[in-house]
Design an enzyme around this catalytic site. Structure first.
Site, PDB file in Angstrom:
ATOM      1  N   ASP B  53       0.838  -1.198   0.000  1.00  0.00           N
ATOM      2  CA  ASP B  53       0.000   0.000   0.000  1.00  0.00           C
ATOM      3  C   ASP B  53       0.878   1.256   0.000  1.00  0.00           C
ATOM      4  OD1 ASP B  53      -2.384   1.693   0.779  1.00  0.00           O
ATOM      5  OD2 ASP B  53      -1.320   1.755   2.689  1.00  0.00           O
ATOM      6  N   GLU B 125      -1.661  -5.077  -4.285  1.00  0.00           N
ATOM      7  CA  GLU B 125      -0.815  -4.352  -3.331  1.00  0.00           C
ATOM      8  C   GLU B 125       0.257  -5.277  -2.756  1.00  0.00           C
ATOM      9  OE1 GLU B 125      -3.512  -0.771  -1.588  1.00  0.00           O
ATOM     10  OE2 GLU B 125      -3.860  -2.701  -0.641  1.00  0.00           O
TER      11      GLU B 125
END
Lengths: 228, 228
Positions: B53, B125
């Site tokens: 992220d 991610e």
């Protein structure tokens, strides 16, 4: 326009010498200043702040991932959020001597913007953005090893246990008890607070921290360790 | 457990070869699988997702900062938010062939988790987190140059102008007009949509895009260019 004294501090304390000092100027230039001095050709720090925000997010995430292998994803996310929610960054900005280097417009200077926490936080992010552009992530990591990371390791961002509440609950099991925290020492450069904890007017423990809340938690933690 | 076919795709299409394939396995392992197979010794992807992220946030911020010098901080922040709000990441996960490599527990497999957008986003991610740990930021940037960045440059994340609304307002100045968008072609690997725009039953333009909404915007944009 950055002061020689500050450049020396950066070099001596953090081993940082900018290749492109314009980036450093930009990191310390508030929009109120660039609006008043359009001919200086210096941009305000807002775009560096945009970048620095993401730089700090990754630097901290990487540090937590590598140094806290026992934390699960939820605990990591919570700790990261406590660190990068930026409130604490204003204290680092003061500690690093950024406050006196900020270029402000006259109106904002008079309005006391130099002491405004949100502005100091923005400048801390912008500085890290500038350092990233100038020298890449390793330089940012080195800087954070000297500023932010030691406080992570001291548990100052860990709110997973609220020692003050735990102490209060333990002490008041058998009726009311008078618990009092008072700041007995406080300095700003670097920010450092010492708090004394009294239980029924008897001094029990002290706690130290980067801000008052952290110092109180440390004092409560020490008291719990004595009692448990 | 990652398929040979997928390893070949990674190498041929993205020049990616993992040094530590365990990281790759981890990026594709859902908690429902690791819970069912505790002896496999493979962690689920959640910690890599935590890291990924932040990796994507910085990679995209850096790209935008360097390639869109004319955007101000507000525009950069809005564009970054449109890119990393992760909804779009599920389409990249499908395009990159991640979907078939995910290790799921039996219950989640039966519940259709493999097609769940949020899961595909998480895996995208996590993959970037794994790639960052294995080979650093340059490898992530290279991968994104082949996947995400071209779509940024095509304007697919730029919602600063809503072409459909602009077209409608222009056309309906002098009374009601029938505007109709229909998907005339759709493929999933890679995701690609072609939309046809009819105004009062007359075909006017076509638009292409990574999803239906983007293709409609492109069709409306083309119609506006014809009219303006």
């Amino acid at each position: 326009m950055v002061s020689t004294k500050f450049l020396k501090k950066l070099k001596d304390e953090y081993s940082i010498e900018f290749n492109n000092e314009k980036l450093l100027e930009e990191a310390f230039t508030h929009s109120s200043y660039s609006n008043e001095h359009p001919n200086d050709g210096i941009r305000d720090y807002e775009k560096l702040e945009f970048l620095g925000d993401a730089v700090l997010e990754l630097a901290v995430s990487d540090y937590l991932y590598r140094h806290y292998p026992k934390l699960n994803e939820g605990e990591l996310t919570r700790l990261r959020s406590n660190i990068v929610r930026t409130e604490g960054f204003s204290e680092f900005a003061i500690e690093c001597g950024f406050q006196n280097e900020i270029h402000l417009g006259n109106g904002e200077e008079k309005a006391g913007a130099r002491k405004r926490k949100t502005l100091l936080e923005d400048v801390f992010e912008a500085f890290n953005g500038a350092l990233f552009l100038d020298q890449g992530m390793p330089a940012v990591q080195h800087f954070l090893h000297l500023t932010v990371y030691p406080l992570i390791d001291k548990g100052e961002f860990d709110d997973s246990r609220d020692y003050k509440t735990d102490l209060q609950e333990l002490l008041q099991q058998n009726g009311p008890v008078n618990i009092e925290y008072s700041v007995i020492s406080e300095s700003q450069l670097p920010p450092h607070f010492v708090v004394e904890l009294k239980i029924n007017d008897q001094v029990q423990t002290q706690g130290e921290g980067h801000n008052k809340k952290a110092a109180e938690q440390q004092a409560a933690k020490a008291a719990l360790q004595k009692l448990e």
